[in-house]
Design an enzyme around this catalytic site. Structure first.
Site, PDB file in Angstrom:
ATOM      1  N   SER A 318       1.006  -1.290  -0.015  1.00  0.00           N
ATOM      2  CA  SER A 318      -0.277  -0.109  -0.323  1.00  0.00           C
ATOM      3  C   SER A 318       0.669   1.071   0.109  1.00  0.00           C
ATOM      4  CB  SER A 318      -1.157   0.270   0.837  1.00  0.00           C
ATOM      5  OG  SER A 318      -1.734  -1.219   1.343  1.00  0.00           O
ATOM      6  N   ARG A 322       1.581   3.963  -2.808  1.00  0.00           N
ATOM      7  CA  ARG A 322       1.172   5.678  -2.445  1.00  0.00           C
ATOM      8  C   ARG A 322       2.633   6.743  -2.507  1.00  0.00           C
ATOM      9  NH1 ARG A 322      -2.087   2.710  -0.351  1.00  0.00           N
ATOM     10  NH2 ARG A 322      -4.543   3.260   0.007  1.00  0.00           N
ATOM     11  N   GLY A 390      -6.070  -3.076  -7.893  1.00  0.00           N
ATOM     12  CA  GLY A 390      -7.348  -2.488  -7.859  1.00  0.00           C
ATOM     13  C   GLY A 390      -6.936  -1.511  -7.051  1.00  0.00           C
ATOM     14  N   ARG A 418     -13.782  -6.673 -10.565  1.00  0.00           N
ATOM     15  CA  ARG A 418     -14.005  -6.144 -10.059  1.00  0.00           C
ATOM     16  C   ARG A 418     -15.059  -4.750  -9.677  1.00  0.00           C
ATOM     17  NH1 ARG A 418      -8.736  -7.877  -7.712  1.00  0.00           N
ATOM     18  NH2 ARG A 418      -8.287  -5.519  -6.447  1.00  0.00           N
ATOM     19  N   ASP A 611      -6.335  -9.126   7.254  1.00  0.00           N
ATOM     20  CA  ASP A 611      -5.740 -10.336   5.939  1.00  0.00           C
ATOM     21  C   ASP A 611      -4.921 -11.301   6.634  1.00  0.00           C
ATOM     22  OD1 ASP A 611      -6.629  -9.032   3.893  1.00  0.00           O
ATOM     23  OD2 ASP A 611      -4.630  -7.291   3.688  1.00  0.00           O
TER      24      ASP A 611
END
Ligand code: NAD
Length: 733
Positions: A318, A322, A390, A418, A611
């Site tokens: 993640s 970013r 995604g 999705r 997760d």
């Protein structure tokens, strides 16, 4: 198996030769238009029989049609007359839309028994003499099944090409034609045209005499068969024309830059091309490795000694995404270290390159992003393709909503299923114009040039990606944008915006950002991913005598649910050297073996550890007493049904575990837990594979875990690090 090959040139003949080697027991029938070719193929032992007619050649178990595109329709019509009820048919034609249209014109619809295909292999040579048994080894074959194609037909054709050494992937016929128009058909058209243009010159013999190796390489493909390329250019006419127009526009722009001595423009254009070429090289090398070093898919693990040492697990995905996104929008050069070089984060890098951002790397986890500034992105030349990512698609939609240009975002077949309306709708509340397919899935179309107005958005789904998209769009909106989430989700975007000098205020469940601000480049050392660290946290907790340190782990409170749950269970985990990196809290985690106890997992921690549940189930199985998980129904729709996968795996090891619709109840075996030896399935789910491997550390006679190959993509060095700290782990293909 009875194979029939129609067209005994380079493509068909090479398949005969490769199948001869792979399956000496198959019967191969061949057919070519000329009797001489059929006889030559028989004489060389490439085929067992020569068919007398196309209808005759259709009567086999599997028929491969490898004739020039212009001949396909008539050949297919004859084959469909001659085929048996069970015969499967595939083809090797270089364009696929035309093949589908031909088949529909013959039969009225695409039948279940026909699988269109295209081997991306070949040479400028054609004919039977060019036949090469190794032609397909390590090359791609693209199959383009449609909804009516039978799944088992696709499986048979996939196996047929794999047996010849090829890698097989799937696309829609339209996507295939678009991609091939740009990567194969356009280059051929250009090579033919360049040589043609130069040969118009009376002096052309001199030009060719002095031409260097580069010219020879560039024009090699102009030696290809003109008839074949005429057929391809016409069969894929629309997509080839789009490619030619795109190229002509670029060439005109380049001409202007040269004419006006635009040094910056030229450097920018050449740098961008070089970076794209490097990425292309890296991707093709990765692809080749994928085949030659097939990843181990079976893990064998058993109880061994204590786990000790210091390791750093891979960077957080993640945060890797970013860092590139904000670096691209910032002023100045952002340096990123510890970047996770997985396909998803690379998709983000490539998308920004397509929008004109110069990005160096990644090389060994390091990247330099030359920020274009908040208003510096350029319109991409084509739809942005983000593969399976995604995160890239949803966050990028937020950024694109604020641009002056239009964009289309596309993904692979799994991402294309999705839900994207969940991001389109909240962005619409800011005034953005974002649309999806009728069923709410990609492609996502963002119409630029819409003035965005800061407003308050109440999200109905708890999704960090949707929240991030709204905040990123808020950078382009007038006034204040605020977003309230129904449950706490990861706040990496908020923290990293702070790290890039844009304050994001938080009040309860609401985050606020002001539009019209500029971002300042930063240096980001991406923290190690706590989700990857979790496997080692549980492993060291359950193996007696262990003492392990995990370095530079991200300790963002929206991600540390696993630490809190383990601590509730009595784990011995200490945070050493806590510090802050790019707005994110980071620390080293020392974990020692301890007596775990069963707990009722608090509902508030469930989304913060979603997760990590597979491996937490393993901790629970080694605890004293019962552990109860509720409110985790999302686990059923991850890469596998993670509740069922863990219930099946742990039950096979002798653990008493019961699945519920939204969780599980696990009866721990306590401090002396000894699991039964068993063979279990990871269902191609990387987290299940690693969790069951950790469970194997309490099985004196060992556990065999199948279907583990994709551990290598999500956690590239898992096997190496596990062995380094003392896992008794063997792997095989
Ligand atoms: P080729 O010229 O080497 O061979 C074509 C064969 O088809 C010959 O044996 C010919 O006798 C036979 N043939 C032609 N018309 C026929 C008809 N009406 N009935 C029966 N047989 C007929 O061509 P190739 O390079 O093998 O290409 C075959 C197909 O594969 C083409 O559709 C091409 O687009 C595709 N393809 C070619 C390459 C490449 O690099 N050559 C790569 C991928 C796919």
């Amino acid at each position: 198996m009875h194979l029939s090959v129609i067209g005994l040139g380079l493509i068909g003949g090479s398949s005969c030769a490769a199948i001869r080697g792979a399956h000496p027991d198959w019967t191969i029938t061949g057919y070519a238009r000329s009797i001489a070719t059929r006889e030559a193929a028989l004489a060389r032992g490439l085929i067992d029989h020569a068919a007398d007619s196309l209808e005759d050649a259709g009567a086999a178990d599997l028929v491969l049609i490898a004739v020039p595109m212009g001949q396909f329709r008539d050949v297919f019509a004859a084959v469909s007359r001659g085929r048996h009820a069970h015969t499967l048919v595939t083809d090797a034609g270089s364009t696929k839309g035309s093949v589908v249209a031909d088949v529909e014109s013959v039969l009225g619809a695409m039948p279940a028994w026909f699988v269109p295909g295209h081997p991306i292999a070949g040479s400028e040579q054609s004919g039977l003499d060019a036949t090469n048994a190794e032609l397909y080894v390590d090359h791609q074959v693209i199959l383009t099944p449609v909804t009516s194609t039978a799944a088992d037909a696709v499986d048979t054709v996939t196996a047929f090409w794999r047996d010849q050494g090829a890698r097989v992937s799937h696309m829609t016929p339209t996507r295939h034609d678009e991609v091939l128009a740009l990567t194969s058909h356009l280059p051929h058209v250009l090579a033919f045209t360049l040589v043609h243009a130069l040969s118009d010159d009376d002096e052309h013999l001199d030009i060719f005499r002095y031409a260097a190796g580069g010219f020879r390489d560039f024009t090699r493909i102009a030696g290809s068969d003109p008839v074949m390329w005429r057929d391809i250019a016409l069969a894929n006419q629309a997509a080839v024309l789009v490619g030619i127009d795109r190229f002509a526009d670029r060439l005109t722009q380049l001409r202007t830059m040269i004419a006006s001595a635009d040094q910056d423009g030229l450097i920018r254009s050449f740098e961008r091309a070089r970076a794209a070429r490097e990425l292309f090289k890296a991707l093709s090398e990765q692809g080749a490795q994928h085949v030659t070093e097939s990843h181990p898919s079976v893990f064998q693990v058993r109880a061994g000694g204590a786990l000790t040492g210091r390791i750093r697990v891979p960077g957080d995905k993640s945060i890797s995404h970013r860092a590139v996104m904000l670096g691209a929008l910032a002023d100045g050069v952002t340096t990123i270290t510890g970047f996770l070089e997985g396909e998803d984060a690379i998709a983000t890098v490539q998308a920004f390159r397509e929008m004109g951002v110069v990005i160096e790397g990644p090389t060994e986890g390091q990247i330099r992003v030359h920020g274009a500034g908040i208003d510096g992105l350029k319109a991409p030349q084509a739809p942005l393709y983000v593969g399976n990512s995604g995160t890239t698609m949803r966050l990028l939609t937020g950024i694109l909503a604020g641009q002056a240009f239009n964009t289309v975002l596309e993904g692979d077949s799994s991402l294309s299923r999705r839900p994207m309306r969940r991001v389109a709708e909240p962005l619409g509340q800011l005034g953005a114009n974002v649309t999806t397919s009728a069923s709410g899935t990609p492609p996502v179309v963002v119409t630029g040039g819409q003035p965005l107005t800061g407003t308050h958005v109440d999200l109905t789904v708890a999704s960090a990606q949707v929240k991030s998209a709204v905040l990123l769009a808020g950078l382009y909106a007038s006034g204040t944008t605020s977003v309230t989430e129904p449950a706490v989700t990861r706040d990496h975007t908020e923290r990293m915006l702070n790290g890039f000098g844009v304050p994001v205020r938080r009040e309860g469940a609401t985050a606020f950002v002001e539009g019209g601000q500029r971002l300042t480049a930063a240096a980001i050392d991406v923290p190690a991913d706590i989700s990857s660290a979790a496997f080692f946290l549980v492993a060291a907790s359950i193996v007696p005598g262990s003492d392990l340190t995990l370095e530079h782990v991200g300790l963002n409170p929206t991600r540390t649910g696993v630490l809190e749950i383990l601590k509730l269970m009595g784990a011995d985990i200490t945070v050493l050297n806590p510090r802050e990196v790019g707005g994110e809290p980071v620390g080293d985690l020392r974990v020692r073996a301890s007596a775990l106890r069963g707990v009722e997992i608090p509902a508030s921690l469930v989304p913060l550890a979603i997760d990590e549940f597979p491996v937490l189930f393993v901790a629970a199985a080694c605890a004293t007493g019962v552990t109860c998980v509720q409110g985790a129904e999302e686990l059923r729709v991850k890469e596998s049904d993670r509740i069922q996968s863990m219930v099946d795996g742990l039950s096979a090891l002798g653990v008493q575990i019961e699945g519920t619709p939204d969780g599980a109840v696990i009866q721990g075996q306590g401090l002396d837990a000894r699991f039964r030896s068993a063979e279990v399935q990871a269902h191609e789910d990387h987290r299940i594979a690693m969790a069951l491997t950790v469970a194997g550390l309490r099985a004196p006679d060992g556990v065999i875990v199948h279907d583990c190959a994709n551990v290598a993509t999500s956690f590239p060095n898992f096997i190496g690090l596990a062995r380094q700290v003392g896992f008794a782990l063997d792997v095989r293909a």
